[in-house]
Each structure stands twice: as C-alpha cells, then as structure tokens.
Enzyme design. Structure first.
Site, mmCIF file in Angstrom:
data_model
loop_
_atom_site.group_PDB
_atom_site.id
_atom_site.type_symbol
_atom_site.label_atom_id
_atom_site.label_comp_id
_atom_site.label_asym_id
_atom_site.label_seq_id
_atom_site.Cartn_x
_atom_site.Cartn_y
_atom_site.Cartn_z
ATOM 1 N N LYS A 112 6.491 6.123 -8.929
ATOM 2 C CA LYS A 112 6.831 6.889 -7.729
ATOM 3 C C LYS A 112 8.110 7.708 -7.909
ATOM 4 C CE LYS A 112 4.059 4.343 -4.451
ATOM 5 N NZ LYS A 112 3.375 3.349 -5.316
HETATM 6 C C1 LIG Z 1 2.031 3.152 -5.411
HETATM 7 C C2 LIG Z 1 1.572 2.387 -6.598
HETATM 8 C C3 LIG Z 1 0.225 2.417 -7.037
HETATM 9 C C4 LIG Z 1 -0.861 3.144 -6.275
HETATM 10 O O1 LIG Z 1 -0.761 4.545 -6.325
HETATM 11 P P1 LIG Z 1 -1.552 5.452 -5.280
HETATM 12 O O2 LIG Z 1 -1.067 6.843 -5.524
HETATM 13 O O3 LIG Z 1 -1.174 4.948 -3.918
HETATM 14 O O4 LIG Z 1 -3.001 5.305 -5.546
HETATM 15 C C5 LIG Z 1 -0.090 1.725 -8.195
HETATM 16 N N1 LIG Z 1 0.840 1.021 -8.880
HETATM 17 C C6 LIG Z 1 2.124 0.969 -8.490
HETATM 18 C C7 LIG Z 1 3.101 0.156 -9.276
HETATM 19 C C8 LIG Z 1 2.553 1.641 -7.339
HETATM 20 O O5 LIG Z 1 3.834 1.570 -6.957
#
Ligand SMILES: *Cc1c(COP(=O)(O)O)cnc(C)c1O
Length: 469
Positions: A112
C-alpha cells in the site's frame, strides 16, 4: 485525461478533481474515459529505467492537463526515493520460472506504500496550488492506516484521522500508526469493531457539515490515484522478465480488487499478460463469482491474512462497468440489487468474458500455513500469509511452465507473526533497520466510544493542525 463514473450520472472530472473526489456523486467510482495504450516498441524502450522514471512514463497520460511533467517527475523521484531497496520492487526467484515481486520495501512494509506515498504528495501538491486544505478520515483494520499516515505525515495541507478498532489490530500494526507524531496526525481507537469504524467514515462522507466547509478526501482504494500507482509495477516486473517480447503471468493476493484491477489495466494498456490470478482467502466472494457466476455477500471470517478479510470488493464495480460495455445505468441497477441484500449473476456472455480475463482460487488458513512452510523448506524464503495465498493460487492455477509466473509479495512476514508461527517455521522474525526500535517508541492515540457524534466532534476540534476547524 477525463474521468467518468461507473454509474453514468456524475459529471466527468479531470485528474485533480478525481484525486479529491473519492466516490462520484452518483455513488459510482471514477475510471479513465479512455485508457492510454502503448505500443510494444514504446514499452520495450523502457527496459532498464529506474522505477521512478518508468512510473513517469506509465502514469503521465493519466495526469496530463493537471500536473506539468517536470513537477510530476520530481514528485515521483521523491516518492520512490523513500523505499529502502534500490530496485524499489525487486523480483526474487522462488523456483525455475516462479518469482515473488517484493512490494514491501516501503516505510510500512506492505504494497500500500506504493500508492499512498504518492497519494500524500499529490494531494499536497494540488492543495498548495489551490490554496486549500482537506481532512482525511479513514478506517483501518491494519495496513491502510499506517500507510496513509506515513504517506501524509509531511503534508502541509492535509489533516489525517485514522480510526482503528480498539485492541483489535496487531501490535506491530498499531505501533506503525501510533508512533508517528505530527500536529496533523490523529489516531483514534474506537471501542467497537472494524465495521463500526467503517460505518462512521461512510456517515461522515454522507453528511460533512461537521467539517465546516473543509473537504473530506478518501484514502481507500476507491481513490483512482491509488489504482493508477499500482499499474506501474506490473510493467516493472514484466520488463525485467523479458517483456513485452515475452508474456508474463501474475498471481495477486486479493481483497478489495484494487491491486489486481491495476494488472487488468496494465494488460489493456498494451502489456502482454498471460494469466491474471485472483487469489483470495476464505472470504471468497470473488472466487465464487469467477467460478460460479454468483456475486453474493456472506458472513465475514477472521483469517490469518486479515488485510484480505472483506465481504465485498469495492473495486469490482470498475470491472463490472467494462464487462457491461461501460453502461452506467446497468451498473447502477446491479449495485442497487446488491444493496437490497440480494446478490446477482451477470449474463452468461459477460461471465464467460470475465473467466477469460481472470483465473481464481480461494485458499484457507491451513493451506496458507502449509504454503509458508513448503516454500521455506524449498527455498529458505519466508512468506507473509497474504503472499503465501498468492503462491498457492499460482501453483494451482498455472497453465504454462514456460511463461514466467510473478506472485505479488504484498507484505513483509514480520507484520504477521501469528501465521508464521502457526506454519511452524523455525526462523526468528526481525524488523528491518528503520523499524528496529518500534517496540520502544512512544505511542499517541485517543480512545473514543463507538459514537459518531463523539468522533466528529473530535475531528472538528483538531482538524486544522491540531486546532479547531
Ligand atoms: C490491502 C492488502 C491486500 C489486498 O489488496 P486489494 O487491493 O484490496 O485487493 C493484500 N495483501 C496485503 C498485505 C494488503 O495490505
């Protein structure tokens, strides 16, 4: 570039306004009116570029008209300069033609950061130019909150309030939020669960009078800028593995469908991608749709991969829009049915199209642990539980051993010690250098009751760099 809503009724906006908009006024999500498409020669010419320069080339068409090239370049160089690995998103080989794209070298050790480090800088740039300030109110069950706070901590024009359920996030995740100080940073622990937090955020968007005219901005993945930033690393990985001359496959640990939707866009922009695999945990609404054409809400299960614990995938609406020939009225109808508590199926040909675009698998906690143990035994690599789900799905769904398979490594294992312990891997988890004293740092956080009025009063009392709005 102009952006339109998936429900067809809201006005088209430019990039700057989309950045500040969050949801469209008709309840839809913004998508580019026309997706840029690159030629194979163009993509090939980008081989070997540093990450931020590749990012500039991939994202430039999306911001044209809103951010001058020189400024955008500078923002991107700064954004990806904070990552602790020179390659920003290095590829690590697991087996012969199987790779993990390590997306956890940012400040909060999860993918993120790629989007939220950029989002904070873009917001500040645009707001400075306009002479405006905004307030962010976001809910988190873990990863999003810390990445948003890290992304906004230097923003002059943004005050950020992150709500997390009191005593219900892991200690690492809590500390990654509460140990970052700044007069514009506010951690609120709500005496309730994650859904309570999320409901308060939704209600605050619906009625913003408590903000006294200050605008509220969304930092969840409905914000287009987050999706945009994630397109880049698909190009980055493919270029390192012989693309675009050679096709590459991706397996993506999926919750809200943001990350994998970025992969779908990369393919539509001209990048040769063979398979796109949707890897879910037990919260498998997407897998149920892909395998049985049923998009139906089920109860939420707490799993060892909490960042993928969702009942509904908000960005799926963006795919549905394309599957329905970009007919906003049809999407508004489907979403209405869904909101009434019903699930839905789509017409056979649209579902067949979706199945051509994506493969999918749901992986439970036991399989997640098995995969962590198996990969550790085979390679000495320690996977976090989300990435392990991606590996499991890649191994089950893979169609060709000749095509490189890239699993998105979405988090560092140190963030999720419970899964690693349950997997029985005898390796001590160590925090990376920049976080090594995390457990000794002071924390700052306000505990509030599960009460919308109390939260909104707190925001309006502190929303102007700690002072009242
Ligand atoms: C947010 C997240 C996901 C999922 O991603 P999306 O874009 O919501 O599908 C997967 N793994 C981790 C570690 C995350 O923080």
């Amino acid at each position: 570039m102009r952006y339109i809503s998936t429900r067809g009724q809201a006005p088209a906006l430019n990039f700057e306004d989309v950045l500040l908009a969050g949801l469209a006024s008709d309840g839809g999500l913004y998508v580019p009116e026309n997706l840029p498409r690159f030629t194979q020669e163009e993509i090939a010419s980008w081989a070997g570029l540093p990450y931020h320069e590749l990012a500039f080339r991939v994202m430039r068409p999306f911001v044209t008209g809103s951010i001058p090239d020189a400024d955008f370049k500078k923002i991107l160089e700064e954004t990806y300069g904070v990552f602790s690995h020179n390659a920003v998103a290095p590829l690590r080989q697991l087996n012969g033609n199987e790779w993990v794209l390590e997306l956890f070298h940012g400040p909060t050790l999860a993918f993120k950061d790629f989007a939220l480090q950029l989002l904070g800088r873009l917001l500040d740039y645009v707001l400075e130019k306009r002479g405006e300030r905004v307030v962010i109110v976001g809910a988190t069950s873990g990863d999003t909150g810390s990445a948003a706070i890290e992304g906004c901590k230097h923003c002059e024009n943004v005050d950020i309030f992150i709500l997390h359920p009191h005593n219900r996030v892991s200690e690492v995740q809590r500390r990654q939020m509460t140990t970052i100080f700044g007069e514009n940073i506010h951690n609120i622990a709500i005496e309730g669960n994650f859904d309570d937090c999320q409901e308060m955020v939704k209600a605050s968007f619906a009625d913003q009078s408590f903000l006294k005219g200050t605008r509220l901005v969304a930092v969840n993945s409905i914000n287009w800028a987050r999706i945009m930033a994630q397109i880049v690393y698909y190009f980055h990985a493919a270029l390192q593995l012989g693309g675009p001359a050679r096709s590459v496959s991706f397996s993506v640990p999926t919750g809200n469908f943001g990350d994998i939707f970025a992969g779908y866009l990369a393919r539509n922009m001209g990048l040769p991608i063979n398979q796109l695999i949707v890897a879910t945990n037990r919260n498998d609404i997407l897998h149920r749709f892909m395998s049985g054409n049923q998009y139906v809400k089920e109860t939420l299960h707490a799993t060892l991969s909490p960042s993928m614990d969702i009942m509904v995938s908000s960005n799926f609406e963006r795919l549905l829009f394309d599957l329905h020939g970009r007919n906003g009225v049809a999407i508004a109808g489907l979403m209405d049915t869904f909101k009434q508590g019903g699930g839905f199926s789509v017409e056979q040909e649209r579902w067949t199209e979706a199945r051509k675009l994506f493969d999918s698998l749901a992986v439970d906690d036991a399989q997640t642990c098995e995969t962590i143990a198996e990969v550790f035994e085979q390679t000495g690599e320690l996977l976090d539980p989300h990435t392990a789900i991606g590996v499991k799905a890649a191994r089950e769904c893979r169609r060709s051993l000749d095509i490189p398979m890239v699993i998105l490594g979405t988090a560092h294992p140190v963030k999720f010690p419970e899964a690693v312990e349950k997997a029985g891997v005898g390796k001590a988890l160590e925090l990376p250098a920049h976080l090594s004293d995390l457990f000794e740092r002071d924390e700052r956080c306000t505990v509030l009751p599960n009460d919308l009025k109390a939260v909104q009063a707190f925001v309006s009392q502190h929303g102007n760099r700690g002072k009242p709005l």
